[in-house]
Design an enzyme around this catalytic site. Structure first.
Site, short mmCIF file in Angstrom:
data_model
loop_
_atom_site.label_atom_id
_atom_site.label_comp_id
_atom_site.label_asym_id
_atom_site.label_seq_id
_atom_site.Cartn_x
_atom_site.Cartn_y
_atom_site.Cartn_z
N LYS A 1 12.49 -28.34 7.61
CA LYS A 1 13.60 -28.37 8.58
C LYS A 1 14.45 -29.60 8.26
O LYS A 1 13.95 -30.73 8.18
CB LYS A 1 13.07 -28.44 10.01
CG LYS A 1 12.17 -27.26 10.36
CD LYS A 1 12.62 -26.54 11.59
CE LYS A 1 11.69 -25.37 11.89
NZ LYS A 1 12.35 -24.09 12.05
N HIS B 1 2.54 -27.54 12.34
CA HIS B 1 3.91 -28.01 12.60
C HIS B 1 3.95 -29.34 13.38
O HIS B 1 4.71 -30.25 13.04
CB HIS B 1 4.72 -26.97 13.37
CG HIS B 1 4.70 -25.60 12.76
ND1 HIS B 1 4.53 -25.40 11.41
CD2 HIS B 1 4.85 -24.37 13.30
CE1 HIS B 1 4.57 -24.09 11.17
NE2 HIS B 1 4.75 -23.45 12.29
N ASP C 1 -2.16 -22.29 15.91
CA ASP C 1 -0.93 -21.64 15.47
C ASP C 1 0.14 -22.68 15.08
O ASP C 1 0.77 -22.56 14.04
CB ASP C 1 -0.40 -20.72 16.58
CG ASP C 1 0.82 -19.93 16.16
OD1 ASP C 1 0.86 -19.49 15.00
OD2 ASP C 1 1.74 -19.75 16.98
N LYS D 1 4.24 -21.52 24.63
CA LYS D 1 5.06 -20.30 24.65
C LYS D 1 5.46 -20.04 26.10
O LYS D 1 4.79 -20.50 27.03
CB LYS D 1 4.24 -19.09 24.16
CG LYS D 1 3.72 -19.25 22.74
CD LYS D 1 4.52 -18.42 21.77
CE LYS D 1 3.97 -18.45 20.38
NZ LYS D 1 4.99 -18.50 19.35
N LYS E 1 0.54 -20.67 6.08
CA LYS E 1 -0.45 -21.01 7.08
C LYS E 1 -0.88 -19.74 7.83
O LYS E 1 -0.10 -18.80 7.83
CB LYS E 1 0.11 -22.04 8.04
CG LYS E 1 1.27 -21.48 8.91
CD LYS E 1 1.54 -22.30 10.09
CE LYS E 1 1.23 -21.73 11.39
NZ LYS E 1 1.63 -20.44 11.88
N HIS F 1 6.60 -24.34 7.24
CA HIS F 1 8.07 -24.33 7.18
C HIS F 1 8.72 -25.45 7.99
O HIS F 1 9.88 -25.76 7.79
CB HIS F 1 8.64 -22.95 7.56
CG HIS F 1 8.53 -22.61 9.02
ND1 HIS F 1 7.36 -22.26 9.61
CD2 HIS F 1 9.46 -22.58 10.00
CE1 HIS F 1 7.58 -22.02 10.89
NE2 HIS F 1 8.85 -22.19 11.15
N GLU G 1 8.75 -23.29 23.27
CA GLU G 1 9.31 -21.97 22.99
C GLU G 1 9.47 -21.18 24.28
O GLU G 1 8.56 -21.15 25.11
CB GLU G 1 8.41 -21.20 22.02
CG GLU G 1 8.37 -21.83 20.64
CD GLU G 1 7.56 -21.01 19.68
OE1 GLU G 1 8.15 -20.26 18.90
OE2 GLU G 1 6.33 -21.14 19.71
N ARG H 1 0.80 -1.24 0.00
CA ARG H 1 0.00 0.00 0.00
C ARG H 1 0.83 1.28 0.00
O ARG H 1 0.44 2.28 -0.58
CB ARG H 1 -0.86 0.03 1.27
CG ARG H 1 -2.07 -0.83 1.19
CD ARG H 1 -2.78 -0.79 2.51
NE ARG H 1 -2.04 -1.64 3.46
CZ ARG H 1 -2.62 -2.51 4.27
NH1 ARG H 1 -3.91 -2.62 4.28
NH2 ARG H 1 -1.91 -3.24 5.09
C1 BG6 Z 1 5.07 -20.12 13.42
C2 BG6 Z 1 4.16 -19.71 14.55
O1 BG6 Z 1 4.36 -20.77 12.42
O2 BG6 Z 1 6.07 -20.99 13.93
C3 BG6 Z 1 4.94 -19.06 15.68
O3 BG6 Z 1 3.18 -18.80 14.06
C4 BG6 Z 1 6.06 -19.97 16.11
O4 BG6 Z 1 4.10 -18.75 16.78
C5 BG6 Z 1 6.89 -20.43 14.92
O5 BG6 Z 1 6.86 -19.25 17.01
C6 BG6 Z 1 7.92 -21.46 15.31
O6 BG6 Z 1 8.76 -21.67 14.21
P1 BG6 Z 1 10.32 -21.83 14.39
O7 BG6 Z 1 10.85 -22.16 13.05
O8 BG6 Z 1 10.82 -20.53 14.95
O9 BG6 Z 1 10.48 -22.94 15.39
#
Ligand code: BG6
Length: 473
Positions: free
Chosen positions: A199, A257, A252, A347, A165, A195, A233, A57
């Protein structure tokens, strides 16, 4: 293990390609996409003719845009050669426009055409949606209506869309997003990013299982007692409160994942390692997850929230959103029936790690030996460990556990070669390899498993845990 034919990733053979980032000023583009593209560029893994076109934008002059990107790249001193950074920035241009304005897409189309004219050929186009998911539908429709996503002809200039996602918010929204995508694009054009699939240490589980015949015969309920999949995390939600609060940990990272890790641990040998076969085997496992009925949610699921979450910026004052979950999942079918797969993530925990522990059954239930545990550390400190029993030296016959370990960092040629997950994904998207991208079947199957849990989550007590601990009981 069948060895795959070499993939078409040699930059010399890669056709000229334009990478369009819709939402280039956003967080994802600066944290993930641009650094990964610069890394690929500096390793000479991008096509010789390539361009990045940013779209968003805000209005920028050419110089302001260059400066912004340089700032976003957040380059450490000495990380890249100045010459590479400069050349990389030379490949970038910007088109300003509103996402809901059809004329902006016409201007974007003209810009892409001018690049093709300069190159004297029709290039491939990749569109990455670096925007909040509620904008997906509008942008994809505009892209398709403006014919930007059509190849030049049947043979030249393929077009692909990369989508992040969350793919929907539950089974119904995922289905309608999928339906819309299906109307506008062919499956081979759609690259859905989770992602975790990219890994390195997670992919290595397939090599570990299928290139070492000693493990496959014991990879089943007869020998395996339970599997524990963790994504811990240390960080709290930080400045992502407004995004995170309506979603929660299960959507999330659980729906994607954690289930991606489960699928790789549990899947059958695909025999031929083509993208279609691997994706079909991952999907087969996700489809065979036993649904957790409302009656069983209390037995199978724990949810928690860290103390202080309610004062995070963007979080509703009385929010019940979970920042932690533990789910006991089961895979039906002859191989896994009855083996619990614990999925756990949170988290603000005491540490950050992604890891999978496979607990083997003890030889004799009554004996004093310890279970064999095979651990795949996905990140950080990627490694594989096997805990096994040894005789304690001396005159008696006691046993105690010891650990055999392969650590990537101990072999610098291995450790240094680990690509960052986004680097790997973008390179595969250029090359058209969908192996590490989630298929529509996988997405639907994972929502089918997660949605009933989410619908019944409110019936569970919300356990408050202190930040920086693992005490959630
Ligand atoms: C993301 C989540 O998809 O993956 C985040 O939205 C999370 O909340 C993250 O922290 C973790 O990915 P990575 O690669 O940092 O372990």
């Amino acid at each position: 293990m069948t060895i795959q034919p070499p993939k078409q990733t040699d930059p010399v053979t890669l056709h000229p390609t334009i990478f369009v980032i819709l939402g280039i000023t956003g967080d994802l583009a600066s944290r993930k996409l641009l650094p990964a593209l610069l890394e690929l560029f500096s390793k000479k893994l991008l096509p010789q003719n390539f361009a990045i076109v940013g779209f968003s934008r805000r209005a920028f002059s050419r110089e302001e845009f260059r400066e912004l990107i340089r700032e976003h790249l957040n380059i450490r001193p000495g990380q890249f050669r100045e010459e590479d950074i400069k050349h990389f920035l030379d490949h970038m241009t910007y088109e300003q426009g509103l996402f809901n304005d059809p004329s902006a897409y016409e201007r974007l189309s003209l810009r892409l055409q001018s690049i093709d004219d300069r190159w004297g050929q029709c290039s491939n186009k990749i569109f990455h949606l670096s925007v909040p998911p509620d904008l997906y539908e509008g942008i994809l429709t505009h892209l398709a209506n403006s014919k930007l996503t059509l190849p030049c002809d049947d043979m030249t200039g393929w077009t692909r869309v990369l989508i992040e996602k969350p793919f929907g918010n539950d089974i119904n929204t995922a289905r309608s997003l999928d339906k819309m995508l299906g109307k506008l694009f062919k499956e081979k054009q759609i690259f859905r990013i989770d992602h975790y699939l990219a890994k390195e240490a997670l992919q290595n589980i397939l090599a570990f299982r299928f290139a070492n015949p000693m493990f496959e015969p014991i990879w089943n309920k007869q020998y395996i007692d339970k599997v524990h999949i963790k994504l811990y995390e240390n960080d709290a939600v930080g400045d992502r409160g407004a995004f995170y609060d309506p979603i929660g940990a299960l959507k999330d990272v659980g729906q994607n994942h954690l289930l991606a890790m489960l699928a790789i641990v549990a899947m059958n040998n695909p025999h031929n390692f083509s993208a279609d076969q691997i994706r079909a085997e991952r999907a087969r496992i996700l489809k065979s997850l036993r649904r957790i009925s409302p009656r069983k949610v209390k037995q199978h699921v724990v949810r928690g929230q860290y103390a202080g979450y309610l004062s995070e910026k963007g979080v509703k004052p009385l929010s019940n959103t979970e920042t932690y979950f533990r789910v006991r999942a089961e895979v039906t079918g002859a191989r896994w029936n009855g083996v619990p797969f614990f999925l756990e993530s949170g988290k603000a925990l005491s540490e950050s790690k992604a890891e999978i522990d496979i607990y083997f059954k003890k030889f004799k239930k009554s004996s004093t030996d310890f279970p064999n545990i095979l651990t795949f550390r996905i990140q950080p400190d990627e490694c594989i460990k096997i805990k096994f029993n040894v005789k304690t030296p001396g005159y008696g016959f006691d046993v105690e556990p010891k650990t055999l370990r392969f650590k990537y960092a101990d072999v610098s040629s291995f450790y240094d070669a680990i690509p960052n997950d986004y680097e790997r994904l973008l390179r595969d998207a250029f090359a058209g390899d969908q192996t590490l991208f989630a298929s529509t079947e996988e997405i639907m199957a994972s929502w089918r498993f997660i949605t009933p849990i989410i619908e019944n989550l409110a019936s569970l007590p919300l356990k408050i845990y202190e930040k920086g601990t693992m005490e959630i009981e």
